[in-house]
Write a protein that holds these residues in place. Sequence first.
Motif, mmCIF file in Angstrom:
data_model
loop_
_atom_site.group_PDB
_atom_site.id
_atom_site.type_symbol
_atom_site.label_atom_id
_atom_site.label_comp_id
_atom_site.label_asym_id
_atom_site.label_seq_id
_atom_site.Cartn_x
_atom_site.Cartn_y
_atom_site.Cartn_z
ATOM 1 N N LEU A 137 13.969 81.686 16.977
ATOM 2 C CA LEU A 137 13.532 82.507 15.851
ATOM 3 C C LEU A 137 12.670 81.668 14.937
ATOM 4 C CD1 LEU A 137 16.916 84.139 14.757
ATOM 5 C CD2 LEU A 137 15.043 85.278 15.915
ATOM 6 N N ARG A 138 11.818 82.330 14.212
ATOM 7 C CA ARG A 138 11.104 81.619 13.159
ATOM 8 C C ARG A 138 12.138 81.216 12.126
ATOM 9 N NH1 ARG A 138 6.699 86.033 11.933
ATOM 10 N NH2 ARG A 138 8.585 86.685 10.927
ATOM 11 N N PRO A 139 11.950 80.094 11.455
ATOM 12 C CA PRO A 139 12.934 79.648 10.462
ATOM 13 C C PRO A 139 13.268 80.719 9.419
ATOM 14 C CG PRO A 139 11.433 77.877 10.944
ATOM 15 C CD PRO A 139 10.904 79.091 11.667
ATOM 16 N N ALA A 140 12.269 81.417 8.922
ATOM 17 C CA ALA A 140 12.532 82.438 7.903
ATOM 18 C C ALA A 140 13.415 83.550 8.449
ATOM 19 C CB ALA A 140 11.224 83.014 7.378
ATOM 20 N N GLN A 141 13.233 83.916 9.719
ATOM 21 C CA GLN A 141 14.078 84.947 10.320
ATOM 22 C C GLN A 141 15.521 84.471 10.435
ATOM 23 O OE1 GLN A 141 11.705 85.327 13.904
ATOM 24 N NE2 GLN A 141 11.434 87.512 13.471
ATOM 25 N N ALA A 142 15.707 83.244 10.883
ATOM 26 C CA ALA A 142 17.064 82.711 11.025
ATOM 27 C C ALA A 142 17.744 82.601 9.665
ATOM 28 C CB ALA A 142 17.027 81.343 11.709
ATOM 29 N N ILE A 143 17.022 82.145 8.673
ATOM 30 C CA ILE A 143 17.590 82.023 7.329
ATOM 31 C C ILE A 143 17.948 83.406 6.793
ATOM 32 C CG2 ILE A 143 17.099 81.338 4.944
ATOM 33 C CD1 ILE A 143 15.368 79.048 6.229
ATOM 34 N N ALA A 144 17.062 84.380 6.987
ATOM 35 C CA ALA A 144 17.350 85.750 6.535
ATOM 36 C C ALA A 144 18.598 86.293 7.216
ATOM 37 C CB ALA A 144 16.155 86.657 6.815
ATOM 38 N N ARG A 145 18.738 86.025 8.490
ATOM 39 C CA ARG A 145 19.911 86.484 9.234
ATOM 40 C C ARG A 145 21.186 85.879 8.648
ATOM 41 N NH1 ARG A 145 19.523 86.432 15.647
ATOM 42 N NH2 ARG A 145 18.216 88.223 15.130
ATOM 43 N N PHE A 146 21.166 84.582 8.372
ATOM 44 C CA PHE A 146 22.357 83.937 7.830
ATOM 45 C C PHE A 146 22.614 84.324 6.378
ATOM 46 C CE2 PHE A 146 22.463 81.730 11.722
ATOM 47 C CZ PHE A 146 23.789 81.366 11.875
ATOM 48 N N ILE A 147 21.566 84.589 5.629
ATOM 49 C CA ILE A 147 21.763 85.089 4.266
ATOM 50 C C ILE A 147 22.553 86.391 4.321
ATOM 51 C CG2 ILE A 147 20.581 86.159 2.300
ATOM 52 C CD1 ILE A 147 18.383 83.999 2.649
ATOM 53 N N SER A 148 22.171 87.275 5.224
ATOM 54 C CA SER A 148 22.870 88.561 5.303
ATOM 55 C C SER A 148 24.303 88.391 5.792
ATOM 56 C CB SER A 148 22.107 89.546 6.194
ATOM 57 O OG SER A 148 22.170 89.175 7.549
#
Length: 169
Positions: free
Chosen positions: A82-93
């Motif tokens: 995943l792009r870093p921003a996608q992975a971070i967004a996933r973990f934020i949620s």
Amino acid sequence: MNDAQQPPATGAPPPAAPAALEAIIEQARKARQHHTEDTFRRLGRGERLSAEQIYDTLHAHTVCTWWLLVARHIEYADSGGLRPAQAIARFISWIAPYATDPTPPEPATQAPAPGADTERAAALDHLERSLALVRQNAARAFLTQAETLAPACFRQQTPDTSAGQEATA
């Protein structure tokens, strides 16, 4: 990909991770290592651990585990990473609900007659509350760090967002 081509499973950030993410992961790993070594050093000398030392160790382990999972998702998720921003967004949620989970009530201060089962139950009640507080604080620390990496992703997460939904970056 054969074994010689696979990257070692070191827990290191993937090569595609931005420098700021790598720095946060390294900081989390160092904090976890520091607290783990301190705990084992004290136990090795026969010292009692304080509640603060245990709290700090559990907090560091929780935050580090979440960041290492982010790195792993960037590298391996969905068969192409995943792009870093996608992975971070996933973990934020996934992690945001921990920050707002209701704190379990204080365990009863008046325990029934002492006994092994009663003492164990009381200890477990206190420990459950303590672990919930560690998770809340660790979630807040993770979310604060995540916001520095992906502020746009973070702002898309609202209290109404389901824990199963990911924000898009």
